[in-house]
Design an enzyme around this catalytic site. Sequence first.
Site, short mmCIF file in Angstrom:
data_model
loop_
_atom_site.label_atom_id
_atom_site.label_comp_id
_atom_site.label_asym_id
_atom_site.label_seq_id
_atom_site.Cartn_x
_atom_site.Cartn_y
_atom_site.Cartn_z
N GLU A 186 -6.97 -6.86 8.22
CA GLU A 186 -6.46 -6.36 6.93
C GLU A 186 -6.24 -7.56 5.99
O GLU A 186 -5.81 -8.63 6.43
CB GLU A 186 -5.16 -5.56 7.15
N HIS A 198 -2.37 -2.53 14.27
CA HIS A 198 -2.33 -1.45 13.32
C HIS A 198 -3.72 -0.83 13.06
O HIS A 198 -3.84 0.32 12.65
CB HIS A 198 -1.74 -2.07 12.03
N ASP A 212 0.83 -7.42 13.33
CA ASP A 212 1.67 -6.43 12.66
C ASP A 212 2.82 -5.89 13.54
O ASP A 212 3.83 -5.41 13.01
CB ASP A 212 0.82 -5.24 12.20
N TYR A 244 9.78 -0.47 8.58
CA TYR A 244 8.40 -0.94 8.79
C TYR A 244 7.72 -0.08 9.86
O TYR A 244 6.59 0.39 9.67
CB TYR A 244 8.47 -2.41 9.23
N HIS A 261 -6.15 -9.76 13.13
CA HIS A 261 -6.25 -8.46 12.43
C HIS A 261 -6.90 -8.71 11.08
O HIS A 261 -6.56 -9.67 10.39
CB HIS A 261 -4.83 -7.90 12.29
N HIS A 310 4.66 -10.43 9.67
CA HIS A 310 5.53 -10.18 8.50
C HIS A 310 6.99 -10.38 8.90
O HIS A 310 7.42 -9.90 9.95
CB HIS A 310 5.39 -8.74 8.01
N HIS A 313 0.80 -1.23 0.00
CA HIS A 313 0.00 0.00 0.00
C HIS A 313 0.84 1.28 0.00
O HIS A 313 0.74 2.14 0.84
CB HIS A 313 -1.15 0.01 1.02
N ASP A 328 -4.10 -8.71 4.05
CA ASP A 328 -2.87 -9.50 3.98
C ASP A 328 -2.87 -10.63 5.01
O ASP A 328 -2.07 -11.55 4.94
CB ASP A 328 -1.61 -8.62 4.14
FE1 FEO Z 1 -2.19 -4.19 9.02
FE2 FEO Z 1 -0.05 -6.65 7.90
O1 FEO Z 1 -1.66 -5.67 7.99
#
Ligand code: FEO
Length: 391
Positions: free
Chosen positions: A78, A142, A161, A189, A76, A220, A22, A80
Amino acid sequence: MIKLKEGVYWVGAIDWNLRNFHGYLTHRGSTYNAYLIVDEKIALVDTVKDKSFPEMMERIREIVDPSEIDYVISNHTEPDHSGCITKLLTIAENAELVASNFGVKNLRGYFGEGLKVTSITDKPSINLGKKTLQFTPIPMVHWPDSMVTYIPEDKILLPNDAFGQHIASSGRFDDEVDPGVLMQEASTYYANIIMHLSTSVGRALKALGGLEIDLIGPSHGVIWRSMIGEIMDKYRGWVAGETIPRAVIVYDTMWESTHMIARALSDGVAEGGVEVKLHRLGASHNSDVIADILEAKAVLVGSPTINNGVFPTVASFLAYLKGLKPRFKIGAFFGSYGWGGGARKEVEAGLEAAGIELIEGDLEYKFRPGAEELLKAREFGRTLTGKILRG
Ligand code: FEO
């Protein structure tokens, strides 16, 4: 799959080719981490981006039949991490989906109001047999829905995250990648994803402060096992807005005049014994500039005037900067103009909107800076180091 501890496995996906997350330039790709916990009951904590669903399923099948999964935990929403949740639930038909209160709303927002999801208010922990999953909300690290899953018996924290880094690698642990690269990516990050949420990160660190932790499995990048103290210390420093003696000079230029001023400023800062990072927008991506700004004390932003206003690349950078809310920085404008000017006003307004304290400077020159003006800029850089070193 990779075994973390007896009955706990990494079953995520590696996205070697990801370069844009993003709007954040991910030079080294990333991973989407999912964790399978196999006990009397089987739980999957988080999933992966939809396109990586087959990769996750292959890894799960190395351990169990996915239809036997009893719980799917969504830390979470999102995409991903949750993008393939409904696909998974068509296979793990009997699995109970669990999320935070906000997570329940968000998952239904993405996948339809009919989605069956249990809130952690009704299920603050789940006993899998010998292992337990404990859930703690960490709102705005996040998104409002974010939460962590903790396995006390194994001292494993799965914070989604938080503590992430965008790195694709063959090694899954922090001691299997270059430590300099790892910390660089962890800070990049933080700067691009959660710097503007530092107050929430501080609250989360406090809430998790009492936990014994052997492993941190973020969503991640690599899993922390050898550098937990180091990354915790880094997070405490970033939350507190601690800075190092560094100035970041970020600018764009039309006919090289603003570039000449940037060079003079950087020479002055370097002469004063302070590290300086110079970025010309277009050559440097906004997300790399922000990474250098995270720990910097001073940010100097340069722009020529075009069409009575700021250069478009600089305007884009200022919008990005404002959103990420760096703290405890000082800054100034520099640049050139032909007849009317206009960039200065917009850049100074942008810096103030980003929460940067403006320092007095007279660094806007007509057409091309002369020798005297360049000396003045150099002197400004030298003087600035005094302010930077005082902290
Ligand atoms: Fe807030 Fe890795 O997504």
